[in-house]
Design a protein around this motif. Structure first.
Motif, PDB file in Angstrom:
ATOM      1  N   ALA A 447       0.732  -1.382  -0.036  1.00 25.26           N
ATOM      2  CA  ALA A 447       0.071  -0.039  -0.007  1.00 25.26           C
ATOM      3  C   ALA A 447       0.997   1.390  -0.030  1.00 25.26           C
ATOM      4  O   ALA A 447       1.839   1.373   0.882  1.00 25.26           O
ATOM      5  CB  ALA A 447      -0.806   0.147   1.287  1.00 25.26           C
ATOM      6  N   SER A 450      -3.996   5.064   2.123  1.00 29.23           N
ATOM      7  CA  SER A 450      -4.953   4.552   2.826  1.00 29.23           C
ATOM      8  C   SER A 450      -6.094   3.908   1.805  1.00 29.23           C
ATOM      9  O   SER A 450      -6.713   3.193   2.265  1.00 29.23           O
ATOM     10  CB  SER A 450      -5.715   5.740   3.810  1.00 29.23           C
ATOM     11  N   LEU A 453      -5.342   0.280   1.689  1.00 30.14           N
ATOM     12  CA  LEU A 453      -5.561  -0.453   2.993  1.00 30.14           C
ATOM     13  C   LEU A 453      -7.137  -0.504   3.409  1.00 30.14           C
ATOM     14  O   LEU A 453      -7.517  -1.652   3.612  1.00 30.14           O
ATOM     15  CB  LEU A 453      -4.836   0.310   4.124  1.00 30.14           C
ATOM     16  N   SER A 454      -7.735   0.334   2.687  1.00 33.28           N
ATOM     17  CA  SER A 454      -9.299   0.305   2.844  1.00 33.28           C
ATOM     18  C   SER A 454      -9.973  -0.711   1.932  1.00 33.28           C
ATOM     19  O   SER A 454     -10.799  -1.488   2.686  1.00 33.28           O
ATOM     20  CB  SER A 454      -9.919   1.749   2.365  1.00 33.28           C
ATOM     21  N   PHE A 457      -9.189  -3.875   4.105  1.00 33.89           N
ATOM     22  CA  PHE A 457     -10.032  -4.186   5.130  1.00 33.89           C
ATOM     23  C   PHE A 457     -11.350  -4.605   4.826  1.00 33.89           C
ATOM     24  O   PHE A 457     -12.010  -5.416   5.377  1.00 33.89           O
ATOM     25  CB  PHE A 457     -10.024  -2.824   6.167  1.00 33.89           C
ATOM     26  N   ILE A 517       0.495   3.143  10.602  1.00 38.11           N
ATOM     27  CA  ILE A 517      -0.548   2.900   9.756  1.00 38.11           C
ATOM     28  C   ILE A 517      -0.832   4.471   9.282  1.00 38.11           C
ATOM     29  O   ILE A 517      -1.132   5.356  10.390  1.00 38.11           O
ATOM     30  CB  ILE A 517      -1.625   2.183  10.575  1.00 38.11           C
ATOM     31  N   SER A 521      -6.592   5.252   7.880  1.00 38.73           N
ATOM     32  CA  SER A 521      -6.979   3.528   8.038  1.00 38.73           C
ATOM     33  C   SER A 521      -6.618   3.239   9.662  1.00 38.73           C
ATOM     34  O   SER A 521      -7.111   2.236   9.772  1.00 38.73           O
ATOM     35  CB  SER A 521      -5.423   3.153   7.200  1.00 38.73           C
ATOM     36  N   GLN A 522      -6.357   4.113  10.417  1.00 43.86           N
ATOM     37  CA  GLN A 522      -6.386   3.568  11.668  1.00 43.86           C
ATOM     38  C   GLN A 522      -7.806   3.451  12.039  1.00 43.86           C
ATOM     39  O   GLN A 522      -8.049   2.661  13.143  1.00 43.86           O
ATOM     40  CB  GLN A 522      -5.499   4.570  12.653  1.00 43.86           C
ATOM     41  N   THR A 524     -10.252   3.145   9.977  1.00 47.32           N
ATOM     42  CA  THR A 524     -10.949   1.949   9.362  1.00 47.32           C
ATOM     43  C   THR A 524     -10.478   0.555   9.927  1.00 47.32           C
ATOM     44  O   THR A 524     -11.444  -0.373   9.982  1.00 47.32           O
ATOM     45  CB  THR A 524     -10.760   1.968   7.993  1.00 47.32           C
ATOM     46  N   ILE A 525      -9.307   0.291  10.388  1.00 48.40           N
ATOM     47  CA  ILE A 525      -8.943  -0.848  10.673  1.00 48.40           C
ATOM     48  C   ILE A 525      -9.332  -1.212  12.118  1.00 48.40           C
ATOM     49  O   ILE A 525      -9.810  -2.350  12.435  1.00 48.40           O
ATOM     50  CB  ILE A 525      -7.594  -1.187  10.503  1.00 48.40           C
ATOM     51  N   THR A 528     -12.966  -2.369  11.516  1.00 50.84           N
ATOM     52  CA  THR A 528     -12.923  -3.740  10.950  1.00 50.84           C
ATOM     53  C   THR A 528     -12.797  -4.728  12.044  1.00 50.84           C
ATOM     54  O   THR A 528     -13.419  -5.864  11.983  1.00 50.84           O
ATOM     55  CB  THR A 528     -11.871  -3.829   9.754  1.00 50.84           C
TER      56      THR A 528
END
Length: 556
Positions: A447, A450, A453-454, A457, A517, A521-522, A524-525, A528
């Motif tokens: 990646a 973000s 990474l989205s 996830f 991260i 993304s922090q 969204t992860i 998730t």
């Protein structure tokens, strides 16, 4: 043989001095007189203590009159309940232990509101939670989760920055309580909210030892890392902010009932609420208003009658009694509550949002960043379960995944071995990149931002949901695995994953850490991980090192 322990509910009393005189003064003496209670001063305990016992008798059970009208047959059966209350001082702490109806003799305002919960998050096994009661800010909703066999806390869906946990029940870690000495290897359970329901020693020395252990745990131990989130959402403590909120609520109560105030059953009174057949409300009046349910309109109407600046106090001093009908209009009290504890509402101060719940103010979002950071950090174990080789620049994801599988004969590459999307058959869905011997799904991604990474996830959530919910997808996936392994690997027909590893190589990050991260993304992860945990799937994050093209021989 008589048992050495008994299950009791114990409360930690606040503002009560550890003397027999103070203990007696804190009780409702008028109520004790009405019940004909006997007061004892037990010397066997060797510490200051007060022991109150009484009977609660009814000459005719509540059902007799109505059933006589229904059947035409008059039957009279009496009812007798008992009550016992032990107030006991351990060092400078006063505990209250009720037996049968004895808990009704304890004034509600004296109970520490989080004592049992404080013990639970310090001593309960986070992987063996049996029950949880939580409330969501601003929703007027109480959620009760029951898992008799025990489950990890994340599966209960209670780890949320806007959710307040009111009680936890489960199995305890090993601790020196009387019950533990006689459990013979069996797990000891407890339930903690305002009170703590737990097996306590029967003999004086055993009871005192247990209470001292509980005191030490609550005062000295730190919360379990996987349960400390319970303490993240705390009531507003700033005096100036509270003053502004109370004034805003007072103004709101003085206006029309426009739906901004909702009703929520106080967390400690769910059982009495289900048993109650009438509600007796007293607000600025000696006379009680009787209703079959909690009457929000009446409560708000009484508040509007109070002078400006005194409306909130009127509800704080007002009471709602949950009762059961008896003959000739007589009622049997089940619980006595504050009127304010039934109301929920929202108030904004500039851009900040606050919610009233059970008489206390909470700020929405005040722990959001802290909770997200804690959730993300928990995904990075000190010792990763797998180590992946370096990924050379310019090498495609498919080539890299096949190389990894070639280096591990019992790993299988499922990159591009897609299944059909049951919602749109022309589309394909990739379940995972690698399948480990323990059925863990590994999803791999290089990646630069973000966005990638989205996608990773989202892929993890979609893969789990399809495998859990679609028989067609499960059948296709298990068939793919059997084919790729040449018939050597069989997944059960009802296969669903229990663990997912998200393997990432982030541009310009030498090592993968929670802080590395990307910011978006922090969030969204974390979302998730919580969503998958609620489905019984744990998530682990591992880093992939980057290498030059010459460092890794890759399959063609």
């Amino acid at each position: 043989m008589a048992s050495n322990t008994a299950v009791r509910t114990v409360y930690w009393l606040v503002g009560v001095a550890p003397t027999p005189e103070a203990m007696l003064e804190c009780l409702d003496t008028a109520l004790l007189d009405d019940l004909g209670a006997e007061v004892h001063l037990p010397e066997a305990l060797g510490v200051p203590a007060v022991y109150v016992t009484c009977g609660m008798e009814q000459t005719e059970a509540p059902w007799c009159e109505t059933m006589a009208r229904t059947t035409g047959i008059a039957v009279t059966e009496s009812v007798r309940r008992t009550a016992a209350l032990l107030l006991i001082a351990v060092s400078d702490t006063v505990y209250a232990i009720g037996c049968d109806q004895g808990y009704r003799l304890i004034p509600e305002h004296l109970k520490d509101q989080r004592f049992g919960l404080s013990f639970a998050i310090r001593q309960m096994d986070p992987n063996m939670i049996r029950e949880a009661v939580s409330k969501s800010l601003g929703q007027g909703r109480t959620d009760i989760s029951l898992v008799p066999g025990g489950a990890p806390a994340p599966m209960l869906g209670i780890r949320d920055h806007s959710r307040i946990v009111r009680s936890l029940g489960g199995y305890l870690d090993d601790l020196p309580l009387t019950r533990s000495r006689y459990a013979r290897g069996k797990a000891v359970s407890a339930q903690g909210g305002r009170g703590l329901r737990i097996s306590l020693g029967v003999e004086p020395e055993d009871l005192l030892s247990d209470l001292r252990t509980i005191t030490r745990i609550c005062r000295e131990d730190i919360p379990h890392p996987e349960l400390e989130f319970v303490d993240h959402v705390v009531p507003v403590g700033d005096v100036r902010t509270l003053t502004v909120l109370e004034q805003a609520l007072d103004d709101l109560l003085g206006g029309p009932a426009d739906g901004r105030v909702a009703v929520s059953v106080p967390g400690a009174h769910h059982t009495p609420h289900t048993e109650a057949t009438c509600f007796l409300t007293r607000i600025n009046s000696n006379d009680a208003f009787r209703s079959e349910e909690f009457d929000l309109g009446y409560v708000l109407g009484r508040a509007r009658l109070a002078p400006p600046g005194q409306r909130v106090q009127a509800l704080r001093e007002g009471t709602v009694t949950l009762a059961r009908d008896r003959r000739a209009g007589v009622t049997s009290t089940l619980a006595l509550t504050r009127a304010l504890d039934w109301l929920e509402t929202a108030v904004a101060i500039d851009s900040r949002r606050f919610f009233l719940m059970e008489g206390e103010w909470y700020e929405a979002g005040s722990t959001y960043v802290e909770e997200c950071a804690a959730t993300v950090a928990a995904l990075f174990p000190r010792s990763p379960s797998i180590a992946l080789p370096a990924w050379p620049e310019g090498v495609s994801e498919n080539v890299y995944n096949n190389s990894v599988a070639d280096a591990h004969p019992d790993w299988y590459c499922l990159d591009t071995r897609n299944v059909t999307n049951p919602l749109r058959p022309r589309d394909q869905v990739e379940i995972c990149d690698l399948l480990l011997p323990d059925d863990t799904l590994v999803l791999v991604k290089r990646a630069n931002g973000s966005g990638a990474l989205s996608h990773l996830f989202s892929q993890a959530r979609v893969a789990v949901e399809l495998l859990q919910e679609s028989a067609e997808v499960r059948a296709q996936f298990t068939t793919r695995v059997r084919g790729i392994s040449g018939g050597a690997r069989f997944l059960p027909a009802d296969f669903t994953p229990k663990r997912i590893v998200l393997a990432m190589l982030l541009k310009n990050r030498e090592t993968l850490t929670p802080e590395a991260i990307f910011g978006f993304s922090q969030i969204t992860i974390a979302q998730t991980a919580k969503a998958l945990a609620a489905r019984g799937v744990t998530v682990e994050v591992v880093g992939i090192p980057e290498a030059s093209a010459q460092e890794l021989p890759l399959a063609s």
